[in-house]
Design an enzyme around this catalytic site. Sequence first.
Site, PDB file in Angstrom:
ATOM      1  N   GLU A  26       0.833  -1.196   0.000  1.00 56.75           N
ATOM      2  CA  GLU A  26       0.000   0.000   0.000  1.00 56.75           C
ATOM      3  C   GLU A  26       0.876   1.257   0.000  1.00 56.75           C
ATOM      4  O   GLU A  26       0.586   2.228  -0.694  1.00 56.75           O
ATOM      5  CB  GLU A  26      -0.910   0.031   1.231  1.00 56.75           C
ATOM      6  CG  GLU A  26      -1.969  -1.050   1.238  1.00 56.75           C
ATOM      7  CD  GLU A  26      -2.831  -0.994   2.470  1.00 56.75           C
ATOM      8  OE1 GLU A  26      -4.007  -0.625   2.326  1.00 56.75           O
ATOM      9  OE2 GLU A  26      -2.328  -1.294   3.581  1.00 56.75           O
ATOM     10  N   GLU A  78      -8.378   6.817   9.137  1.00 54.45           N
ATOM     11  CA  GLU A  78      -8.868   7.703  10.188  1.00 54.45           C
ATOM     12  C   GLU A  78      -7.972   8.938  10.298  1.00 54.45           C
ATOM     13  O   GLU A  78      -8.457  10.061  10.501  1.00 54.45           O
ATOM     14  CB  GLU A  78      -8.907   6.975  11.541  1.00 54.45           C
ATOM     15  CG  GLU A  78      -9.961   5.886  11.639  1.00 54.45           C
ATOM     16  CD  GLU A  78      -9.528   4.512  11.097  1.00 54.45           C
ATOM     17  OE1 GLU A  78     -10.211   3.530  11.415  1.00 54.45           O
ATOM     18  OE2 GLU A  78      -8.529   4.423  10.360  1.00 54.45           O
ATOM     19  N   LYS A 103     -12.005   3.769   0.912  1.00 52.46           N
ATOM     20  CA  LYS A 103     -10.830   3.020   0.461  1.00 52.46           C
ATOM     21  C   LYS A 103     -11.340   1.776  -0.271  1.00 52.46           C
ATOM     22  O   LYS A 103     -11.411   0.680   0.288  1.00 52.46           O
ATOM     23  CB  LYS A 103      -9.962   2.653   1.666  1.00 52.46           C
ATOM     24  CG  LYS A 103      -8.630   2.035   1.323  1.00 52.46           C
ATOM     25  CD  LYS A 103      -7.791   1.832   2.595  1.00 52.46           C
ATOM     26  CE  LYS A 103      -6.449   1.226   2.282  1.00 52.46           C
ATOM     27  NZ  LYS A 103      -5.635   1.040   3.498  1.00 52.46           N
TER      28      LYS A 103
END
Length: 124
Positions: A26, A78, A103
């Site tokens: 990621e 978050e 996401k």
Amino acid sequence: MTTSASDHIDLVGIVAYGHHGVLGWERELGQPFIIDVRLWLSLAAAGASNDLSLTVNYGTLAGEILAAVESEPVDLIEAVAERVAEVGLAYPIVESVRVTIHKPRAPVPVALSDVSVTIIRSRS
């Protein structure tokens, strides 16, 4: 959420490319994030005067949100949401902000179309 303003501005579906997440791929490859933002503020003065300086320029705001999401990587969406909320609350006229970070390519072990978090922040 406590706000006296019932007026709001919505920006829906801002697409950004970020490198947020806890997994190595990621951070390395990145992925798309979709952002929805609602600002609560009084639009009465801007509406009565037709004066852009009495409201939030949503074109400028959209660019600031994009820059915030595409900046420094963090582990959690978050944290990205908090960053975007700060952008909205940087405008003195804004009383509260709701931010949803989607996401859609979240690495989860089941088929799903989206993962999102939503926060609401108000001026203290």
